[in-house]
Enzyme design. Structure first.
Site, PDB file in Angstrom:
ATOM      1  N   LYS A 187     -10.549 -48.577 -17.827  1.00  0.00           N
ATOM      2  CA  LYS A 187     -11.301 -49.190 -18.930  1.00  0.00           C
ATOM      3  C   LYS A 187     -12.762 -49.400 -18.531  1.00  0.00           C
ATOM      4  O   LYS A 187     -13.043 -50.084 -17.545  1.00  0.00           O
ATOM      5  CB  LYS A 187     -10.679 -50.546 -19.291  1.00  0.00           C
ATOM      6  CG  LYS A 187      -9.240 -50.441 -19.765  1.00  0.00           C
ATOM      7  CD  LYS A 187      -8.622 -51.805 -20.022  1.00  0.00           C
ATOM      8  CE  LYS A 187      -8.463 -52.641 -18.782  1.00  0.00           C
ATOM      9  NZ  LYS A 187      -7.661 -53.857 -18.988  1.00  0.00           N
ATOM     10  N   THR A 218     -14.984 -62.152 -26.292  1.00  0.00           N
ATOM     11  CA  THR A 218     -14.152 -61.041 -25.830  1.00  0.00           C
ATOM     12  C   THR A 218     -13.036 -61.537 -24.911  1.00  0.00           C
ATOM     13  O   THR A 218     -12.500 -60.770 -24.127  1.00  0.00           O
ATOM     14  CB  THR A 218     -15.017 -60.018 -25.051  1.00  0.00           C
ATOM     15  OG1 THR A 218     -15.698 -60.737 -24.006  1.00  0.00           O
ATOM     16  CG2 THR A 218     -16.020 -59.323 -25.937  1.00  0.00           C
ATOM     17  N   GLY A 220      -9.623 -62.032 -23.669  1.00  0.00           N
ATOM     18  CA  GLY A 220      -8.307 -61.458 -23.988  1.00  0.00           C
ATOM     19  C   GLY A 220      -8.300 -59.994 -24.379  1.00  0.00           C
ATOM     20  O   GLY A 220      -7.276 -59.476 -24.822  1.00  0.00           O
ATOM     21  N   THR A 221      -9.421 -59.301 -24.200  1.00  0.00           N
ATOM     22  CA  THR A 221      -9.474 -57.881 -24.600  1.00  0.00           C
ATOM     23  C   THR A 221      -8.437 -57.034 -23.852  1.00  0.00           C
ATOM     24  O   THR A 221      -7.746 -56.213 -24.448  1.00  0.00           O
ATOM     25  CB  THR A 221     -10.868 -57.272 -24.339  1.00  0.00           C
ATOM     26  OG1 THR A 221     -11.252 -57.601 -23.000  1.00  0.00           O
ATOM     27  CG2 THR A 221     -11.897 -57.802 -25.295  1.00  0.00           C
ATOM     28  N   GLY A 222      -8.350 -57.238 -22.531  1.00  0.00           N
ATOM     29  CA  GLY A 222      -7.460 -56.406 -21.713  1.00  0.00           C
ATOM     30  C   GLY A 222      -5.992 -56.662 -22.044  1.00  0.00           C
ATOM     31  O   GLY A 222      -5.195 -55.717 -22.167  1.00  0.00           O
ATOM     32  N   CYS A 223      -5.634 -57.941 -22.215  1.00  0.00           N
ATOM     33  CA  CYS A 223      -4.246 -58.299 -22.568  1.00  0.00           C
ATOM     34  C   CYS A 223      -3.887 -57.681 -23.909  1.00  0.00           C
ATOM     35  O   CYS A 223      -2.789 -57.138 -24.105  1.00  0.00           O
ATOM     36  CB  CYS A 223      -4.099 -59.818 -22.683  1.00  0.00           C
ATOM     37  SG  CYS A 223      -4.648 -60.724 -21.238  1.00  0.00           S
TER      38      CYS A 223
HETATM   39  N1  LIG Z   1     -18.195 -55.410 -26.014  1.00  0.00           N
HETATM   40  C1  LIG Z   1     -17.233 -54.506 -26.271  1.00  0.00           C
HETATM   41  N2  LIG Z   1     -17.279 -53.756 -27.406  1.00  0.00           N
HETATM   42  C2  LIG Z   1     -16.311 -52.850 -27.685  1.00  0.00           C
HETATM   43  N3  LIG Z   1     -15.259 -52.612 -26.879  1.00  0.00           N
HETATM   44  C3  LIG Z   1     -15.160 -53.323 -25.729  1.00  0.00           C
HETATM   45  C4  LIG Z   1     -16.123 -54.309 -25.366  1.00  0.00           C
HETATM   46  N4  LIG Z   1     -15.756 -54.878 -24.163  1.00  0.00           N
HETATM   47  C5  LIG Z   1     -14.586 -54.276 -23.825  1.00  0.00           C
HETATM   48  N5  LIG Z   1     -14.234 -53.322 -24.736  1.00  0.00           N
HETATM   49  C6  LIG Z   1     -13.008 -52.515 -24.736  1.00  0.00           C
HETATM   50  O1  LIG Z   1     -11.919 -53.442 -24.699  1.00  0.00           O
HETATM   51  C7  LIG Z   1     -10.839 -52.908 -23.945  1.00  0.00           C
HETATM   52  C8  LIG Z   1     -10.524 -53.856 -22.776  1.00  0.00           C
HETATM   53  O2  LIG Z   1     -11.469 -53.602 -21.754  1.00  0.00           O
HETATM   54  P1  LIG Z   1     -12.049 -54.647 -20.720  1.00  0.00           P
HETATM   55  O3  LIG Z   1     -12.792 -53.841 -19.728  1.00  0.00           O
HETATM   56  O4  LIG Z   1     -12.781 -55.723 -21.461  1.00  0.00           O
HETATM   57  O5  LIG Z   1     -10.697 -55.228 -20.158  1.00  0.00           O
HETATM   58  P2  LIG Z   1     -10.463 -56.425 -19.175  1.00  0.00           P
HETATM   59  O6  LIG Z   1     -11.685 -56.698 -18.382  1.00  0.00           O
HETATM   60  O7  LIG Z   1      -9.205 -56.100 -18.448  1.00  0.00           O
HETATM   61  O8  LIG Z   1     -10.200 -57.627 -20.177  1.00  0.00           O
HETATM   62  P3  LIG Z   1      -9.752 -59.146 -19.769  1.00  0.00           P
HETATM   63  O9  LIG Z   1     -10.986 -59.938 -19.675  1.00  0.00           O
HETATM   64  O10 LIG Z   1      -8.882 -59.541 -20.924  1.00  0.00           O
HETATM   65  O11 LIG Z   1      -9.009 -59.079 -18.479  1.00  0.00           O
HETATM   66  C9  LIG Z   1     -11.294 -51.520 -23.513  1.00  0.00           C
HETATM   67  O12 LIG Z   1     -10.830 -50.576 -24.455  1.00  0.00           O
HETATM   68  C10 LIG Z   1     -12.815 -51.630 -23.521  1.00  0.00           C
HETATM   69  O13 LIG Z   1     -13.452 -50.378 -23.655  1.00  0.00           O
HETATM   70  C1  LIG Z   2      -2.973 -66.209 -18.307  1.00  0.00           C
HETATM   71  C2  LIG Z   2      -4.039 -65.170 -18.365  1.00  0.00           C
HETATM   72  N1  LIG Z   2      -3.672 -63.864 -18.249  1.00  0.00           N
HETATM   73  C3  LIG Z   2      -4.609 -62.889 -18.293  1.00  0.00           C
HETATM   74  C4  LIG Z   2      -5.947 -63.192 -18.474  1.00  0.00           C
HETATM   75  C5  LIG Z   2      -6.932 -62.048 -18.513  1.00  0.00           C
HETATM   76  O1  LIG Z   2      -8.171 -62.284 -18.584  1.00  0.00           O
HETATM   77  C6  LIG Z   2      -6.288 -64.576 -18.595  1.00  0.00           C
HETATM   78  N2  LIG Z   2      -7.588 -64.971 -18.765  1.00  0.00           N
HETATM   79  N3  LIG Z   2      -5.323 -65.527 -18.526  1.00  0.00           N
END
Ligand SMILES: Nc1ncnc2c1ncn2[C@@H]1O[C@H](COP(=O)(O)OP(=O)(O)OP(=O)(O)O)[C@@H](O)[C@H]1O
Ligand SMILES: Cc1ncc(CO)c(N)n1
Length: 274
Positions: A187, A218, A220-223
């Site tokens: 990602k 943003t 929770g994007t990854g979850c």
């Molecule tokens: N500002 C943004 N605008 C559009 N898409 C985004 C943005 N930030 C992240 N994404 C997308 O959101 C999805 C999750 O990516 P991200 O890299 O944010 O995950 P993460 O860091 O694991 O998230 P988390 O903080 O929940 O652990 C990916 O598809 C990424 O391309």
């Molecule tokens: C409990 C939990 N799982 C995953 C994430 C990912 O950012 C978070 N902030 N908190």
């Protein structure tokens, strides 16, 4: 006019696909188990949970974290799998080496696709995985993954490969595939410019590109992305289609993200209903 036969009772209800999240609780409701269940509901599945840890968390950061006993994790998993059954699983915060190993061994015997989000730190930079758990993630958890979804910090921690531009993403994905997942989704959300992710199984390459939304909400994007992939797989989509549909869903949820508290607000899981 009604087609009901008198005395026949209500028509049988359609059963939605069942999806399981194995993750930690975010008390603020933006990430973790809470984000996972909301995404699963929004995508037409029945979400279920195995809680691994509880965090005291809000828009400003993680104020505390407590792990659940391994026995409680195993018992939740058995309760769900032995009776209800699951069509896809997603893992998130696993906190410790012992939890990573326990979850990996439970998943190894499961006949369903597994999405591994190798959660390392929260958006605020708070650790959600002990440093000495990385080895178990590499050697036990990633080998049982159908899709691994690391962000760029997690790629660097797990493989040592540092991604600074899109051109570095294929070698990062190749390094993740070395640990044994069937597919790697690297990602690029933390880069500048478009939000670009790379999905590959070592043979096919799928680039997923969306406009970057300059929205700071943003959390929770990854979850949300990993749970959406699991939900689409449970509906029967092949991996590349499931990941593309999940990317579209998370992009909409980020665009609709809203302020809560004084820090980073959540994405909007219900954006398609508003
Ligand atoms: N500002 C943004 N605008 C559009 N898409 C985004 C943005 N930030 C992240 N994404 C997308 O959101 C999805 C999750 O990516 P991200 O890299 O944010 O995950 P993460 O860091 O694991 O998230 P988390 O903080 O929940 O652990 C990916 O598809 C990424 O391309
Ligand atoms: C409990 C939990 N799982 C995953 C994430 C990912 O950012 C978070 N902030 N908190």
């Amino acid at each position: 006019m009604t087609t009901d036969t008198p005395g026949a009772g209500p028509a049988p209800t359609a059963v939605p696909p069942r999806v399981l999240t194995v993750a930690g609780s975010d008390s603020g409701g933006g990430a973790g188990i809470q984000a996972d269940l909301k995404a699963m509901l929004a995508l037409g599945t029945h979400g279920m949970s195995v809680l691994t840890a509880v965090t005291a968390q809000n828009s400003l950061g993680v104020q505390g974290a407590w792990e659940l006993p391994l026995e409680a994790i195993r018992a939740q998993f058995r309760s769900v799998v032995d009776d209800i059954g699951v069509q896809a699983v997603k893992t998130g915060m696993l906190a410790s080496p012992a939890i990573v190993e326990t979850v990996a061994s439970l998943l190894a015997d499961l006949n369903a696709p597994v999405i591994v989000d190798p959660v390392g730190v929260s958006k605020h930079g708070d650790a959600l995985l002990a440093a000495d758990a990385l080895d178990a993630v590499r050697t036990k958890l990633l080998p049982v993954a159908t899709v691994a979804t690391p962000n760029l910090d997690e790629v660097a921690q797990l493989t040592g490969v540092r991604v600074t531009t899109e051109a570095d993403m294929p070698s990062a994905a190749a390094a993740i595939l070395e640990f044994g997942p069937r597919w790697a989704l690297v990602k690029g959300g933390h880069l500048r410019g478009d939000a670009v992710d790379l999905l590959t199984d070592g043979a096919e390459e799928h680039w997923l590109r969306s406009p970057r939304h300059d929205n700071r909400h943003t959390h929770g994007t990854g979850c949300t992305l990993a749970s959406a992939i699991a939900a689409h797989l449970a509906h029967g989509m092949p991996v590349p289609e499931a990941v593309a549909a999940a990317k579209e869903y998370v992009t909409g949820a980020i665009e609709a993200g809203f302020p809560l508290g004084a820090g980073i607000g959540p994405v909007d899981h219900a954006w398609r209903w508003r």
